[in-house]
Design a protein around this motif. Structure first.
Motif, PDB file in Angstrom:
ATOM      1  N   GLU A  53      22.168   2.888  32.151  1.00  0.00           N
ATOM      2  CA  GLU A  53      21.878   1.970  31.039  1.00  0.00           C
ATOM      3  C   GLU A  53      20.735   2.500  30.175  1.00  0.00           C
ATOM      4  OE1 GLU A  53      20.986  -1.855  32.721  1.00  0.00           O
ATOM      5  OE2 GLU A  53      23.030  -2.119  33.473  1.00  0.00           O
ATOM      6  N   LEU A  54      19.711   3.058  30.817  1.00  0.00           N
ATOM      7  CA  LEU A  54      18.543   3.567  30.095  1.00  0.00           C
ATOM      8  C   LEU A  54      18.742   4.990  29.584  1.00  0.00           C
ATOM      9  CD1 LEU A  54      15.671   2.310  32.452  1.00  0.00           C
ATOM     10  CD2 LEU A  54      16.422   1.302  30.276  1.00  0.00           C
ATOM     11  N   ASN A  55      19.807   5.656  30.054  1.00  0.00           N
ATOM     12  CA  ASN A  55      20.030   7.071  29.780  1.00  0.00           C
ATOM     13  C   ASN A  55      18.789   7.876  30.152  1.00  0.00           C
ATOM     14  OD1 ASN A  55      21.503   9.334  29.030  1.00  0.00           O
ATOM     15  ND2 ASN A  55      20.758   9.253  26.925  1.00  0.00           N
ATOM     16  N   HIS A  56      18.253   7.555  31.324  1.00  0.00           N
ATOM     17  CA  HIS A  56      17.057   8.219  31.850  1.00  0.00           C
ATOM     18  C   HIS A  56      17.200   8.241  33.362  1.00  0.00           C
ATOM     19  CE1 HIS A  56      13.093   9.864  31.712  1.00  0.00           C
ATOM     20  NE2 HIS A  56      12.596   8.904  32.467  1.00  0.00           N
ATOM     21  N   HIS A  57      17.208   9.425  33.943  1.00  0.00           N
ATOM     22  CA  HIS A  57      17.579   9.572  35.348  1.00  0.00           C
ATOM     23  C   HIS A  57      16.454  10.190  36.163  1.00  0.00           C
ATOM     24  CE1 HIS A  57      21.256   9.287  33.021  1.00  0.00           C
ATOM     25  NE2 HIS A  57      21.753   8.681  34.087  1.00  0.00           N
TER      26      HIS A  57
END
Length: 101
Positions: A53-57
Motif C-alpha cells: 500500500e505504501l510502496n515502501h518495503h
C-alpha cells in the motif's frame, strides 16, 4: 522525487513514538515476538500488504514465533526517512492484533 534523509534528532524524535523500534546503523529495526508460528506468519502477510500500500518495503524476516523488520530508504541513499517512520507506525498499529509484543 526522492525522500529526504532525516537528521539524527528527527529520527530520535520519531522513534520516541515507536516503542521497541531502534536505530541500528543506517536502518530502523524492530523484532516482534508472537504466540505461535501461525500468528507470526499472519503478521508477516499483514506487513507485506501495508508495504505494498505504501510502496515502501522493509527487510522482513519470519522466524518460528518472531517477525523482524529492518528498513531504510534506498531512494535517499540508504538513509532513514519519514517513509520509514510511517511504515513503522503502520506496523505498530496492527501488530497487537496478531498478539505481538
Amino acid at each position: 522525487m526522492p525522500a529526504e534523509p532525516l537528521s539524527p534528532h528527527d529520527i530520535e524524535a520519531g522513534l520516541r513514538d515507536l516503542p521497541g523500534w531502534e536505530l541500528e546503523g543506517d536502518r530502523i529495526t524492530r523484532t516482534y515476538r508472537l504466540p505461535s508460528h501461525f500468528a507470526a506468519a499472519g503478521l508477516t502477510v499483514h506487513v507485506a500488504r501495508i508495504q505494498d500500500e505504501l510502496n515502501h518495503h522493509s527487510d522482513l524476516t519470519l522466524g518460528y514465533n518472531t517477525v523482524r523488520l529492518s528498513v531504510n530508504s534506498h531512494d535517499a541513499g540508504g538513509a532513514v526517512t519519514q517513509k520509514d517512520l510511517t511504515l513503522a507506525g503502520r506496523v505498530e498499529a496492527v501488530a497487537p492484533g496478531h498478539g505481538a509484543t
